[in-house]
Write a protein that holds these residues in place. Structure first.
Motif, PDB file in Angstrom:
ATOM      1  N   THR A  69      -4.834   0.323   2.461  1.00 30.26           N
ATOM      2  CA  THR A  69      -4.682   1.353   1.439  1.00 30.26           C
ATOM      3  C   THR A  69      -3.957   0.755   0.239  1.00 30.26           C
ATOM      4  N   ALA A  70      -4.486   0.967  -0.954  1.00 31.46           N
ATOM      5  CA  ALA A  70      -3.865   0.487  -2.191  1.00 31.46           C
ATOM      6  C   ALA A  70      -3.334   1.674  -2.976  1.00 31.46           C
ATOM      7  N   GLU A  71      -2.052   1.620  -3.368  1.00 31.98           N
ATOM      8  CA  GLU A  71      -1.415   2.713  -4.104  1.00 31.98           C
ATOM      9  C   GLU A  71      -0.521   2.150  -5.207  1.00 31.98           C
ATOM     10  N   ILE A  72      -0.336   2.909  -6.258  1.00 26.13           N
ATOM     11  CA  ILE A  72       0.641   2.598  -7.306  1.00 26.13           C
ATOM     12  C   ILE A  72       1.867   3.465  -7.047  1.00 26.13           C
ATOM     13  N   ASN A  73       3.043   2.822  -6.831  1.00 25.70           N
ATOM     14  CA  ASN A  73       4.238   3.619  -6.533  1.00 25.70           C
ATOM     15  C   ASN A  73       4.886   4.118  -7.825  1.00 25.70           C
ATOM     16  N   GLN A  74       6.036   4.787  -7.681  1.00 26.91           N
ATOM     17  CA  GLN A  74       6.686   5.409  -8.833  1.00 26.91           C
ATOM     18  C   GLN A  74       7.187   4.387  -9.841  1.00 26.91           C
ATOM     19  N   LEU A  75       7.362   3.145  -9.384  1.00 23.05           N
ATOM     20  CA  LEU A  75       7.811   2.088 -10.290  1.00 23.05           C
ATOM     21  C   LEU A  75       6.638   1.385 -10.965  1.00 23.05           C
ATOM     22  N   GLY A  76       5.438   1.874 -10.701  1.00 23.25           N
ATOM     23  CA  GLY A  76       4.267   1.273 -11.298  1.00 23.25           C
ATOM     24  C   GLY A  76       3.800   0.006 -10.619  1.00 23.25           C
ATOM     25  N   ARG A  77       4.314  -0.243  -9.417  1.00 21.43           N
ATOM     26  CA  ARG A  77       3.930  -1.447  -8.686  1.00 21.43           C
ATOM     27  C   ARG A  77       2.793  -1.122  -7.711  1.00 21.43           C
ATOM     28  N   LEU A  78       1.913  -2.110  -7.564  1.00 22.59           N
ATOM     29  CA  LEU A  78       0.819  -1.965  -6.604  1.00 22.59           C
ATOM     30  C   LEU A  78       1.359  -2.225  -5.199  1.00 22.59           C
ATOM     31  N   VAL A  79       1.145  -1.279  -4.303  1.00 23.11           N
ATOM     32  CA  VAL A  79       1.603  -1.405  -2.918  1.00 23.11           C
ATOM     33  C   VAL A  79       0.378  -1.358  -2.009  1.00 23.11           C
ATOM     34  N   LEU A  80       0.215  -2.405  -1.234  1.00 22.98           N
ATOM     35  CA  LEU A  80      -0.843  -2.449  -0.232  1.00 22.98           C
ATOM     36  C   LEU A  80      -0.230  -2.163   1.129  1.00 22.98           C
ATOM     37  N   SER A  81      -0.826  -1.257   1.870  1.00 21.62           N
ATOM     38  CA  SER A  81      -0.342  -0.949   3.219  1.00 21.62           C
ATOM     39  C   SER A  81      -1.485  -1.101   4.213  1.00 21.62           C
ATOM     40  N   GLN A  82      -1.124  -1.480   5.425  1.00 21.17           N
ATOM     41  CA  GLN A  82      -2.125  -1.737   6.461  1.00 21.17           C
ATOM     42  C   GLN A  82      -1.780  -0.933   7.699  1.00 21.17           C
ATOM     43  N   GLN A  83      -2.808  -0.385   8.323  1.00 20.98           N
ATOM     44  CA  GLN A  83      -2.640   0.333   9.575  1.00 20.98           C
ATOM     45  C   GLN A  83      -3.925   0.197  10.380  1.00 20.98           C
ATOM     46  N   ARG A  84      -3.824   0.402  11.656  1.00 24.84           N
ATOM     47  CA  ARG A  84      -5.032   0.409  12.476  1.00 24.84           C
ATOM     48  C   ARG A  84      -5.804   1.685  12.191  1.00 24.84           C
ATOM     49  N   PHE A  85      -7.096   1.546  11.941  1.00 24.39           N
ATOM     50  CA  PHE A  85      -7.934   2.712  11.689  1.00 24.39           C
ATOM     51  C   PHE A  85      -8.235   3.429  12.998  1.00 24.39           C
ATOM     52  N   THR A  86      -8.003   4.729  13.028  1.00 28.76           N
ATOM     53  CA  THR A  86      -8.451   5.585  14.122  1.00 28.76           C
ATOM     54  C   THR A  86      -8.900   6.901  13.509  1.00 28.76           C
ATOM     55  N   TYR A  87      -9.741   7.626  14.234  1.00 31.92           N
ATOM     56  CA  TYR A  87     -10.262   8.877  13.718  1.00 31.92           C
ATOM     57  C   TYR A  87      -9.218   9.984  13.757  1.00 31.92           C
ATOM     58  N   LEU A  88      -8.316   9.906  14.724  1.00 28.89           N
ATOM     59  CA  LEU A  88      -7.286  10.918  14.885  1.00 28.89           C
ATOM     60  C   LEU A  88      -5.926  10.231  15.007  1.00 28.89           C
ATOM     61  N   ASN A  89      -4.876  10.895  14.500  1.00 32.20           N
ATOM     62  CA  ASN A  89      -3.503  10.395  14.641  1.00 32.20           C
ATOM     63  C   ASN A  89      -3.385   8.933  14.238  1.00 32.20           C
ATOM     64  N   PRO A  90      -3.596   8.625  12.971  1.00 27.09           N
ATOM     65  CA  PRO A  90      -3.538   7.226  12.542  1.00 27.09           C
ATOM     66  C   PRO A  90      -2.169   6.625  12.780  1.00 27.09           C
ATOM     67  N   SER A  91      -2.149   5.312  13.005  1.00 30.34           N
ATOM     68  CA  SER A  91      -0.893   4.608  13.233  1.00 30.34           C
ATOM     69  C   SER A  91      -0.129   4.482  11.922  1.00 30.34           C
ATOM     70  N   PRO A  92       1.205   4.307  11.985  1.00 29.36           N
ATOM     71  CA  PRO A  92       1.997   4.197  10.757  1.00 29.36           C
ATOM     72  C   PRO A  92       1.561   3.011   9.911  1.00 29.36           C
ATOM     73  N   ARG A  93       1.675   3.172   8.603  1.00 31.59           N
ATOM     74  CA  ARG A  93       1.314   2.103   7.693  1.00 31.59           C
ATOM     75  C   ARG A  93       2.416   1.045   7.644  1.00 31.59           C
ATOM     76  N   THR A  94       2.008  -0.180   7.400  1.00 32.98           N
ATOM     77  CA  THR A  94       2.939  -1.271   7.149  1.00 32.98           C
ATOM     78  C   THR A  94       2.787  -1.655   5.681  1.00 32.98           C
ATOM     79  N   PRO A  95       3.810  -1.318   4.832  1.00 31.61           N
ATOM     80  CA  PRO A  95       3.660  -1.591   3.389  1.00 31.61           C
ATOM     81  C   PRO A  95       3.854  -3.060   3.051  1.00 31.61           C
ATOM     82  N   HIS A  96       3.130  -3.523   2.024  1.00 28.44           N
ATOM     83  CA  HIS A  96       3.247  -4.892   1.519  1.00 28.44           C
ATOM     84  C   HIS A  96       3.274  -4.816  -0.005  1.00 28.44           C
ATOM     85  N   PRO A  97       4.488  -4.715  -0.622  1.00 28.52           N
ATOM     86  CA  PRO A  97       4.565  -4.595  -2.084  1.00 28.52           C
ATOM     87  C   PRO A  97       3.959  -5.824  -2.767  1.00 28.52           C
TER      88      PRO A  97
END
Length: 540
Positions: free
Chosen positions: A512-540
């Motif tokens: 997942t790619a997101e722009i945080n409040q500081l305007g920085r690009l944050v990439l996060s990774q998690q195992r894909f599942t259809y239900l109850n996704p696992s927590p994301r691991t952020p990588h600024p």
């Protein structure tokens, strides 16, 4: 070995039908899917688990002891198609590395009538025979200790040509006049060679096979190697085959019946033929064409000549899988080899091309170099699936096979997003546990991961790494890490560290790619599942 036609078609249909709606269906389909010597013989009743230890066998209930190593089988089989039985004699050449009074080997559904052990100094010993159906083992006890060294084990036995499509079995069909005919064929993967002859039925017990088939003179016999001689003895045709390369027991093959062959076409030094029951030779031209093309492709790609002395592709009327990669004698379900190229749909032609190329790829990756144990089965099948795409794409580039493979990859994604998915490779204790590997995660996900690695390090580097692996382990056994080491050496990259997470962890990552409040690009990774996704691991 190739998947059955119905399973592979189901996966493609599910993917094309927006697989999310069909997940419960997909999950359900996956789960469905010598002179006679005096001897004393005891047979124990068959139990629920073929591998449960009863205290009389080795400490490991799934693996035979390693101090006795077979290196040659001189095997003589005489099938009687009318009575659906066979008789056999064999001499197994052994190297014994430590003194023992017991020999353990695999046998089931056989009656062993005599056993004699012969040493290099003409020392001979008979044995007490104990057959244990629950462990599928034969326990031979000798009255005197057997010294280390070379020995020959002589056995005589009988068995039944069963109707279970495994072991040495009978296949029936009707001709155009409605007359029923019977032929005999084999299917030994994973652990059914022991139903045809007593043996060390594990993939790392590789040995040379010298096979003789004694048959009705009106029939034809095919095995792994070329016919060395034919003679008539006591009214029977005795067909002796040339010695094989060192290979695993599950790759041995015997086919006997009224069968016809195409004229041999040389591919390098290898004569290639397709075999059918009478009347079906007109359906061989397309399969023959891709067989020749893919064999040439693989010889060039692997940089190693085809390891056998001939290559026969045989269409069997009754066959459980899509095909089986017996060295030099590949067996197929008829619909996976025979096709009317004028009337067939594109999908039917594509299916035959894929399966033939898949099995030919195994002649090197699986037969010349074989997994050490059944946890490595995924690599045999995933690599052959990857190679079938390469070969067919090179043969028919207008088919755009890699584009079409995206549908198969989507089916793998559909299953791999479930909580109940599994890693591509997992620990296997009992050989029967490996049966779960014949699924979309092995074939389609495994091939997709290999394709990803090939694109990452480059096709030429990948090919050269495969060549290094095959040269290093030819005529022997290897594991997944051995391939990664060869690829890493050639690529000068940490391939084992890169690939282990893809192979030994279930699922696949969602980025997942997101722009945080500081305007920085944050990439996060998690195992894909259809239900109850696992927590994301952020990588600024």
């Amino acid at each position: 070995m190739s998947e059955s036609l119905s399973r592979r078609q189901v996966f493609r249909i599910l993917a094309q039908a927006r697989f999310l709606l069909a997940l419960p269906v997909a999950q359900a389909l996956l789960s469905a899917i010598a002179p006679a010597d005096a001897a004393t013989s005891t047979v124990r009743p068959e139990g629920e688990d073929m591998n449960l230890d009863d205290g009389t066998d080795s400490i490991d209930p799934y693996r035979l002891p390693r101090h006795i190593i077979p290196h040659r089988y001189d095997l003589r089989l005489e099938p009687d198609l009318d009575r659906a039985t066979f008789a056999g004699r064999e001499t197994i050449s052994l190297m014994i590395t430590q003194a023992t009074s017991v020999i353990l080997l695999n046998a089931v559904d056989l009656t062993i009538s005599s056993v004699m052990l012969e040493g290099s100094s003409s020392t001979r010993q008979n044995a007490t025979i104990e057959l244990n159906d629950s462990t599928q083992r034969c326990h031979l006890t000798f009255s005197h200790p057997i010294a280390p060294g070379e020995w020959k084990l002589h056995l005589a036995f009988r068995g039944t040509l069963n109707d279970q499509l495994r072991g040495f079995y009978r296949s029936t069909y009707r001709d155009s006049a409605g007359v029923t005919h019977t032929m005999a064929a084999t299917q030994f993967e994973a652990t059914d060679a022991r139903r045809a002859f007593p043996c060390w039925d594990e993939p790392d017990f590789k040995a040379v096979f010298a096979t003789t088939l004694v048959i009705d003179p009106r029939l034809t016999a095919v095995s792994n190697t070329a016919v060395a001689s034919e003679s008539i003895e006591a009214g029977k045709k005795v067909v002796r085959f040339a010695d094989s390369i060192k290979m695993s027991t599950y790759l041995a093959a015997f086919i006997v019946g009224e069968i016809e062959a195409t004229p041999p076409v040389p591919v390098g030094k290898t004569p290639l033929r397709l075999w059918t029951i009478p009347g079906k030779q007109p359906l061989t031209s397309f399969g023959h064409e891709i067989a020749v093309a893919s064999l040439k492709f693989f010889e060039e790609y692997y940089g190693i000549p085809y390891p056998g002395d001939k290559l026969d592709l045989l269409a069997i009327p009754d066959f459980a899988s899509g095909a089986m990669e017996n060295l030099g004698a590949i067996t197929f379900r008829e619909t996976a080899l025979l096709v009317d190229r004028q009337r067939a749909t594109h999908g039917e032609l594509e299916r035959v091309a894929d399966v033939v190329a898949h099995e030919n790829a195994h002649m090197w990756f699986g037969d010349l170099v074989t997994m050490s144990w059944w946890n490595g089965l995924w690599l045999n099948e995933a690599f052959a699936t990857f190679m079938e795409m390469l070969a067919v794409d090179a043969w028919k580039p207008e088919w755009k096979r890699w584009d079409a493979f995206g549908t198969s990859r989507a089916a793998a994604f559909a299953v791999d997003g479930l909580h109940s998915t599994r890693p591509i490779e997992y620990s296997v204790q009992a050989p029967k546990d490996a049966e779960a590997m014949f699924d979309v995660l092995t074939y389609e996900k495994g091939a997709s991961v290999l394709r990803m690695l090939e694109q990452h390090i480059g096709p030429i580097v990948f090919r050269d790494g495969v060549r290094d692996y095959l040269h290093a382990h030819a005529y022997g056994n290897a594991d997944t890490n051995d391939l990664w080491v060869s690829l890493g050496k050639i690529a000068k990259q940490p391939v084992p560290e890169l690939m282990d997470s893809w192979i030994f962890q279930p699922g696949y990552p969602l980025i997942t790619a997101e722009i945080n409040q500081l305007g920085r690009l944050v990439l996060s990774q998690q195992r894909f599942t259809y239900l109850n996704p696992s927590p994301r691991t952020p990588h600024p």
